[in-house]
Design a protein around this motif. Structure first.
Motif, PDB file in Angstrom:
ATOM      1  N   MET A 130      97.949  26.436   5.572  1.00 41.69           N
ATOM      2  CA  MET A 130      98.451  25.417   4.646  1.00 41.69           C
ATOM      3  C   MET A 130      99.808  25.811   4.106  1.00 41.69           C
ATOM      4  SD  MET A 130      95.470  23.941   2.250  1.00 41.69           S
ATOM      5  CE  MET A 130      96.622  23.295   1.066  1.00 41.69           C
ATOM      6  N   THR A 131      99.933  27.099   3.775  1.00 46.35           N
ATOM      7  CA  THR A 131     101.223  27.552   3.268  1.00 46.35           C
ATOM      8  C   THR A 131     102.315  27.389   4.307  1.00 46.35           C
ATOM      9  OG1 THR A 131      99.974  29.197   2.053  1.00 46.35           O
ATOM     10  CG2 THR A 131     102.343  29.460   2.113  1.00 46.35           C
ATOM     11  N   LEU A 132     102.000  27.730   5.550  1.00 42.05           N
ATOM     12  CA  LEU A 132     103.023  27.623   6.587  1.00 42.05           C
ATOM     13  C   LEU A 132     103.406  26.173   6.842  1.00 42.05           C
ATOM     14  CD1 LEU A 132     102.004  30.358   9.111  1.00 42.05           C
ATOM     15  CD2 LEU A 132     103.977  30.286   7.635  1.00 42.05           C
ATOM     16  N   VAL A 133     102.419  25.294   6.827  1.00 37.75           N
ATOM     17  CA  VAL A 133     102.747  23.878   7.021  1.00 37.75           C
ATOM     18  C   VAL A 133     103.638  23.386   5.883  1.00 37.75           C
ATOM     19  CG1 VAL A 133     101.797  21.558   7.099  1.00 37.75           C
ATOM     20  CG2 VAL A 133     100.707  23.362   8.355  1.00 37.75           C
ATOM     21  N   ALA A 134     103.284  23.796   4.657  1.00 38.95           N
ATOM     22  CA  ALA A 134     104.085  23.374   3.516  1.00 38.95           C
ATOM     23  C   ALA A 134     105.501  23.928   3.606  1.00 38.95           C
ATOM     24  CB  ALA A 134     103.417  23.830   2.221  1.00 38.95           C
ATOM     25  N   ASP A 135     105.621  25.189   4.004  1.00 42.41           N
ATOM     26  CA  ASP A 135     106.950  25.793   4.136  1.00 42.41           C
ATOM     27  C   ASP A 135     107.780  25.073   5.183  1.00 42.41           C
ATOM     28  OD1 ASP A 135     106.562  29.373   3.518  1.00 42.41           O
ATOM     29  OD2 ASP A 135     106.905  27.646   2.235  1.00 42.41           O
ATOM     30  N   THR A 136     107.168  24.826   6.324  1.00 43.67           N
ATOM     31  CA  THR A 136     107.911  24.156   7.396  1.00 43.67           C
ATOM     32  C   THR A 136     108.328  22.759   6.978  1.00 43.67           C
ATOM     33  OG1 THR A 136     106.501  25.349   8.917  1.00 43.67           O
ATOM     34  CG2 THR A 136     107.864  23.623   9.817  1.00 43.67           C
ATOM     35  N   ALA A 137     107.398  22.042   6.354  1.00 45.68           N
ATOM     36  CA  ALA A 137     107.740  20.685   5.941  1.00 45.68           C
ATOM     37  C   ALA A 137     108.849  20.708   4.890  1.00 45.68           C
ATOM     38  CB  ALA A 137     106.510  19.975   5.397  1.00 45.68           C
ATOM     39  N   SER A 138     108.909  21.780   4.101  1.00 42.19           N
ATOM     40  CA  SER A 138     109.982  21.841   3.122  1.00 42.19           C
ATOM     41  C   SER A 138     111.303  22.190   3.759  1.00 42.19           C
ATOM     42  CB  SER A 138     109.660  22.900   2.062  1.00 42.19           C
ATOM     43  OG  SER A 138     108.649  22.467   1.231  1.00 42.19           O
ATOM     44  N   LEU A 139     111.276  22.968   4.829  1.00 38.53           N
ATOM     45  CA  LEU A 139     112.529  23.388   5.429  1.00 38.53           C
ATOM     46  C   LEU A 139     113.123  22.304   6.298  1.00 38.53           C
ATOM     47  CD1 LEU A 139     111.803  27.042   6.371  1.00 38.53           C
ATOM     48  CD2 LEU A 139     113.453  26.203   4.759  1.00 38.53           C
ATOM     49  N   ILE A 140     112.276  21.529   6.933  1.00 42.89           N
ATOM     50  CA  ILE A 140     112.798  20.460   7.783  1.00 42.89           C
ATOM     51  C   ILE A 140     113.167  19.306   6.888  1.00 42.89           C
ATOM     52  CG2 ILE A 140     112.201  18.829   9.559  1.00 42.89           C
ATOM     53  CD1 ILE A 140     110.537  20.883  10.796  1.00 42.89           C
ATOM     54  N   PRO A 141     114.421  18.952   6.873  1.00 41.62           N
ATOM     55  CA  PRO A 141     114.856  17.949   5.903  1.00 41.62           C
ATOM     56  C   PRO A 141     114.134  16.635   6.076  1.00 41.62           C
ATOM     57  CG  PRO A 141     116.722  19.062   6.805  1.00 41.62           C
ATOM     58  CD  PRO A 141     115.546  19.528   7.583  1.00 41.62           C
ATOM     59  N   GLY A 142     113.923  16.019   4.946  1.00 43.43           N
ATOM     60  CA  GLY A 142     113.190  14.768   4.956  1.00 43.43           C
ATOM     61  C   GLY A 142     111.969  14.847   4.073  1.00 43.43           C
ATOM     62  N   SER A 143     111.439  16.033   3.881  1.00 44.59           N
ATOM     63  CA  SER A 143     110.244  16.116   3.055  1.00 44.59           C
ATOM     64  C   SER A 143     110.278  17.425   2.300  1.00 44.59           C
ATOM     65  CB  SER A 143     108.988  16.056   3.914  1.00 44.59           C
ATOM     66  OG  SER A 143     109.061  17.000   4.939  1.00 44.59           O
ATOM     67  N   ILE A 144     109.832  17.374   1.069  1.00 39.84           N
ATOM     68  CA  ILE A 144     109.629  18.613   0.334  1.00 39.84           C
ATOM     69  C   ILE A 144     108.228  18.569  -0.255  1.00 39.84           C
ATOM     70  CG2 ILE A 144     111.972  19.211  -0.286  1.00 39.84           C
ATOM     71  CD1 ILE A 144     111.696  17.792  -2.788  1.00 39.84           C
ATOM     72  N   ILE A 145     107.654  19.726  -0.367  1.00 39.02           N
ATOM     73  CA  ILE A 145     106.288  19.782  -0.839  1.00 39.02           C
ATOM     74  C   ILE A 145     106.307  19.743  -2.359  1.00 39.02           C
ATOM     75  CG2 ILE A 145     106.418  22.268  -0.533  1.00 39.02           C
ATOM     76  CD1 ILE A 145     103.163  21.040  -0.015  1.00 39.02           C
ATOM     77  N   VAL A 146     105.522  18.851  -2.910  1.00 36.61           N
ATOM     78  CA  VAL A 146     105.516  18.701  -4.354  1.00 36.61           C
ATOM     79  C   VAL A 146     104.274  19.349  -4.949  1.00 36.61           C
ATOM     80  CG1 VAL A 146     105.392  17.051  -6.222  1.00 36.61           C
ATOM     81  CG2 VAL A 146     106.903  16.644  -4.350  1.00 36.61           C
ATOM     82  N   ASP A 147     103.169  19.160  -4.305  1.00 34.91           N
ATOM     83  CA  ASP A 147     101.950  19.724  -4.854  1.00 34.91           C
ATOM     84  C   ASP A 147     100.960  19.915  -3.726  1.00 34.91           C
ATOM     85  OD1 ASP A 147     100.831  19.070  -8.187  1.00 34.91           O
ATOM     86  OD2 ASP A 147     100.274  20.673  -6.812  1.00 34.91           O
ATOM     87  N   SER A 148      99.917  20.647  -4.024  1.00 33.31           N
ATOM     88  CA  SER A 148      98.904  20.836  -3.003  1.00 33.31           C
ATOM     89  C   SER A 148      97.565  20.948  -3.686  1.00 33.31           C
ATOM     90  CB  SER A 148      99.172  22.091  -2.189  1.00 33.31           C
ATOM     91  OG  SER A 148      98.918  23.223  -2.981  1.00 33.31           O
ATOM     92  N   ASP A 149      96.568  20.560  -2.968  1.00 36.07           N
ATOM     93  CA  ASP A 149      95.214  20.633  -3.483  1.00 36.07           C
ATOM     94  C   ASP A 149      94.480  21.588  -2.562  1.00 36.07           C
ATOM     95  OD1 ASP A 149      92.713  20.304  -4.457  1.00 36.07           O
ATOM     96  OD2 ASP A 149      92.775  18.140  -4.462  1.00 36.07           O
ATOM     97  N   ARG A 150      94.363  22.832  -2.986  1.00 38.95           N
ATOM     98  CA  ARG A 150      93.901  23.833  -2.032  1.00 38.95           C
ATOM     99  C   ARG A 150      92.449  23.683  -1.684  1.00 38.95           C
ATOM    100  NH1 ARG A 150      96.505  29.348  -3.600  1.00 38.95           N
ATOM    101  NH2 ARG A 150      95.008  29.107  -5.241  1.00 38.95           N
ATOM    102  N   ALA A 151      91.668  23.215  -2.642  1.00 37.98           N
ATOM    103  CA  ALA A 151      90.242  23.116  -2.357  1.00 37.98           C
ATOM    104  C   ALA A 151      89.978  22.072  -1.285  1.00 37.98           C
ATOM    105  CB  ALA A 151      89.480  22.766  -3.634  1.00 37.98           C
ATOM    106  N   LEU A 152      90.699  20.993  -1.327  1.00 34.48           N
ATOM    107  CA  LEU A 152      90.447  19.925  -0.377  1.00 34.48           C
ATOM    108  C   LEU A 152      91.367  19.996   0.827  1.00 34.48           C
ATOM    109  CD1 LEU A 152      90.084  17.006  -2.873  1.00 34.48           C
ATOM    110  CD2 LEU A 152      88.290  18.188  -1.682  1.00 34.48           C
TER     111      LEU A 152
END
Lengths: 131, 189, 224
Positions: free
Chosen positions: B109-131
């Protein structure tokens, strides 16, 4: 000489991307959009400058230090933008009018209601935060 | 058995820290290595971090394809964001989308969030780790097609990462659910 | 001839970098919230790093490379500390991740998806709050013990040693409970802060007059 020109072109491209970052910071109307503009071109700009330096000094020492710089940036920029984004979303820095679709609002409302209930329940017992 | 295995994992962590230290000093010498080992042990003791659960699986081909796709997307999308900044037309509204990931592992999950933040167009705002849900803010996303395209991008990132270093359970989850966008698209594709 | 080309390129790059720093400076001054100022500072730092890199590449010295590392670290630490200061969730509620969306403690780190199968976890909060021991008063045992050997199996809701996952890091040498229990003594200032009421809580509709989006029909900024 040709290497110098290639390096200069790469640095120019890095400058163009920095300018794009700053212009985006100026023109976008929302905190979250400005974060896009500030963080993203910065990475590519730094990558280009690092390649420019590596072209000029292909020694192992410089290349490893540059690799360290780039990987630190790759790792820390998403974390920093995430924290700023989360703080900006949860507090009043958000312009809801700029959002077309918002799938997070409901989850955040529920989480905050739960935390408020927690605080109320905890306030009747021992409170860690009191002086 | 646990002690032995976690000692080996501890050695892996110390090895990477020593590598980092040697790279900072720009020279491989015995002194650097020894001081690196000492410092690595001190750091991992003092700054205790919860252990990262690796999946024990690393597919080099998929990792390479992920790396190349990442580099390609980085270049293309940086140019795109730069274009948005330069063009005279104003940028449209954004949106915050929720992506229910198929993986349950923290690291992925962390890696997906990091990648999505680095590739322009999306930044990670929040995450729900349990779900296992990620919430991202997407730039210039003011129509349904763009929302769907953004979600597909995130799921594509997740798929690449699971193939590269997901655990077997994640791979099974990937097989069970290869196209999480099907119901959102209404099966129209 | 090529020297002229080189000089032109260098001058152009310097002008661009300086312009970007000045424009970011405008945002620092104008930015309606502290977070805007923080990301503008990041952009200034990035311009400085690019400029420094360019200087190193074209003037034959590499002894300034550690400066790049330090600048990168400064930018990161600054951003994170300012955003932690702004967000309300800095007041520690032990037993739950601060500001988390689900009731999810540090001991449930490797939560498998199968056990959280209801929509958006409404019943999750119920089950997991019961699973927390001594709600709010002290750390649950597993958190105080340290986080390790968390099973990655389908039955794990709280910490259960079913199998040994592949972990990287320490087993419980030092007692992180000592470190963690020091944290709930939050600063008393956090208590008085409501939602985002830092010294710069931001306007309801943080807008500096430049609308680059669709016209808002109804401002919902006051909803929170």
């Amino acid at each position: 000489m040709i290497l110098d020109i290639i390096s200069a072109v790469l640095i120019l491209l890095g400058g163009v991307l920095s300018l794009a970052a700053a212009l985006g910071l100026l023109r976008f109307g929302d905190l979250l959009s400005r974060m896009h503009a500030s963080a993203k071109p910065q990475i590519l700009g730094l990558l280009m400058v690092a390649v420019a330096i590596a072209i000029q000094y292909p020694a192992w020492s410089t290349v490893t230090t540059l690799a360290i710089v780039i990987s630190f940036q790759l790792v820390t920029i998403p974390v920093a933008t995430h924290m700023v984004g989360r703080a900006g979303y949860r507090t009043k820095h958000l312009r809801r009018s700029m959002l077309y679709r918002d799938e997070l609002a409901e989850a955040v409302d529920r989480a905050e209601a739960r935390e408020a209930a927690w605080e109320r329940r905890r306030g009747s017992g021992t409170d860690h935060n009191d002086g | 058995m646990t002690k032995r295995r976690s000692f080996v994992q501890q050695l892996v962590l110390v090895f990477f820290l020593v590598l980092l230290w040697v790279m900072l000093w720009d020279a491989v010498s015995l002194m650097h290595i020894i001081t690196g080992i000492i410092l690595a042990f001190v750091v991992t003791r003092v700054f205790y971090l919860p252990p990262v659960v690796l999946s024990g699986r690393f597919n080099i081909i998929h990792a390479l394809s992920y790396g190349l796709w990442f580099l390609y997307s980085l270049i293309i999308a940086s140019v795109e964001v730069a274009w948005y900044a330069f063009r005279p037309r104003a940028v449209g509204a954004g949106s915050v989308i929720a992506c229910d990931l198929r993986t349950s592992s923290d690291l992925l999950m962390t890696l997906v969030a990091d990648t999505a933040s680095l590739i322009p167009g999306s930044i990670i705002v929040d995450s729900d780790r349990a779900l296992g849900v990620l919430y991202l803010h997407v730039l210039d996303c003011d129509s349904e097609e763009k929302v769907l395209a953004a979600k597909e991008l995130v799921y594509h990132i997740e798929e690449l990462l699971i193939k590269a270093l997901g655990s077997h359970r994640d791979l099974a989850a990937l097989k069970v659910n290869p196209d999480p966008m099907a119901d959102e698209r209404g099966g129209a594709r | 001839m090529s020297q002229i080309v080189l000089d032109t390129l260098i001058v152009a790059a310097s002008v661009l970098l300086a312009t970007s720093a000045i424009i970011a400076l405008y945002r620092i001054v104008r930015g309606p919230s502290i977070l805007d100022r923080m990301i503008a500072t990041d952009v200034v730092l990035a311009s400085i790093m690019c400029g420094l890199g360019g200087f190193m590449a074209l003037s034959g010295r590499t002894d300034l490379l550690p400066v790049l590392i330090v600048l990168a670290m400064l930018g990161f630490v600054g951003s994170v500390s300012v955003s932690r200061y702004v967000s309300k969730s800095d007041s520690m509620t032990p037993g739950a991740e601060v500001g988390s969306l689900s009731d999810f403690s540090s001991s449930d780190w490797h939560m498998p998806k199968e056990s959280a199968d209801d929509a958006e976890g409404d019943s999750d909060t119920g089950t997991r709050q019961q699973a927390q021991s001594a709600v709010g008063e002290e750390w649950p045992d597993d958190v105080a013990r340290g986080i390790s050997d968390v099973a990655d199996g389908p039955d794990a809701i709280t910490v259960q040693e079913d199998e040994e996952p592949v972990t990287v890091g320490l087993d419980q040498g030092t007692d992180p409970g000592a470190d963690l229990s020091a944290e709930p003594v939050a600063d008393p200032d956090a208590e008085g802060e409501g939602m985002g009421t830092g010294p710069d809580s931001g306007p309801e509709d943080s807008d500096d007059g430049e609308r680059t989006g669709p016209e808002p029909e109804e401002d919902e900024g006051g909803r929170r």
